[in-house]
Design a protein around this motif. Structure first.
Motif: not given
Ligand SMILES: C[S@@+](CC[C@H](N)C(=O)[O-])C[C@H]1O[C@@H](n2cnc3c(N)ncnc32)[C@H](O)[C@@H]1O
Length: 256
Positions: A173-184
């Motif tokens: 994964p990329s940092p951006d997609e991971t940050a989105g999953w974490l927030r969700a």
């Protein structure tokens, strides 16, 4: 041979252990030090052969740790390595892709989750982060590292040429997609970043052993031993340099 062979992985996992030591330092610092941190309940998710788990137990001398992994051979190796820690550690069957992991500690929430080198073997990261949030107490820390975007790209390209399938097993994964999953999933204060961690292979034989026991093991699990070795040799011979360009994705986050 199962996807991961505990003794073989344990024998070559020096880079992973060194990276893991840094992740354990981050976790100890996230817990804030002192008695409370020391007595924490921590989940090591995807503990493998237990080398990083041992560092975790040393770093938090009063902590209790549940070390979970879906691979029986890894769990067996972890049980041997972690036996000196007695009742402070429990090695269990744990699959980050299965809701059954929600009951991993008899429903008691963890103060922190550590994970090293495991998340890129999980395909649905959105669901995985939801499960991890569910086993943490409010304010609990998630401190993890796994393969990130671009990792082992040359090896994967060589596997494509050789007709060895890998994509169904991994997500880098990329940092951006991971940050989105974490927030969700209900995490806050999320830091996610990539670090290049190239590993020099130290000669062809060492490279073949490292590839067989580590990077390639899950892709080759269904093949005969001789064929596994042929493929590992072909990969080692095709690398432009005797080096694997690992890229690690680092995660630091708190459950809301
Ligand atoms: C490269 S090893 C890392 C082991 C150890 N954490 C370390 O740093 O040395 C990857 C581990 O991830 C585990 N793994 C793969 N899929 C998993 C899943 N769905 N849930 C939990 N662990 C998984 C494998 O069984 C294997 O032990």
């Amino acid at each position: 041979m199962s996807a991961w062979d505990g003794p073989s992985y344990d024998a070559v996992a020096m880079p992973q252990t060194a990276w893991g030591e840094e992740i354990v330092r981050r976790l100890v610092s996230e817990l804030g030090g002192g008695r409370h941190a020391s007595a924490a309940a921590v989940l090591d998710a995807g503990c493998g052969s237990g080398r990083v788990t041992a560092t975790l137990l040393d770093g938090l001398p009063d902590a209790t740790v549940v070390a979970g992994d879906p691979a029986e051979s890894m769990r067996q190796q972890a049980r041997v390595r972690l036996a000196p820690y007695g009742e402070r550690v429990r090695v269990v069957d744990l699959d980050l892709e299965d809701d059954a992991m929600l009951g991993v500690n008899g429903g008691r929430p963890f103060d922190a989750v550590l994970s090293t080198g495991a998340f890129h073997w999980v395909r649905d990261h959105r669901a995985m982060y939801r499960r991890l949030a569910a086993v943490l107490r409010p304010g609990g820390a998630l401190v993890a590292q796994c393969g990130g975007a671009g990792s082992v790209a040359e090896v994967r390209e060589i596997l494509d040429h050789l007709g060895v399938e890998w994509a169904h097993l991994n997500h880098y994964p990329s940092p951006d997609e991971t940050a989105g999953w974490l927030r969700a999933a209900g995490f806050r204060d999320a830091w996610v970043w990539l670090t290049p961690e190239p590993v020099e292979l130290g000669g062809r034989e060492a490279a073949v052993e490292y590839l067989l026991a580590g990077v390639l093991a899950p892709y080759l699990a269904a093949r005969r031993a001789a064929e596994q070795r042929e493929i590992a040799e072909a990969v080692a011979d095709r690398l432009a340099e005797p080096r694997i360009d690992f890229v690690r994705l680092n995660v630091l986050a708190r459950r809301t």
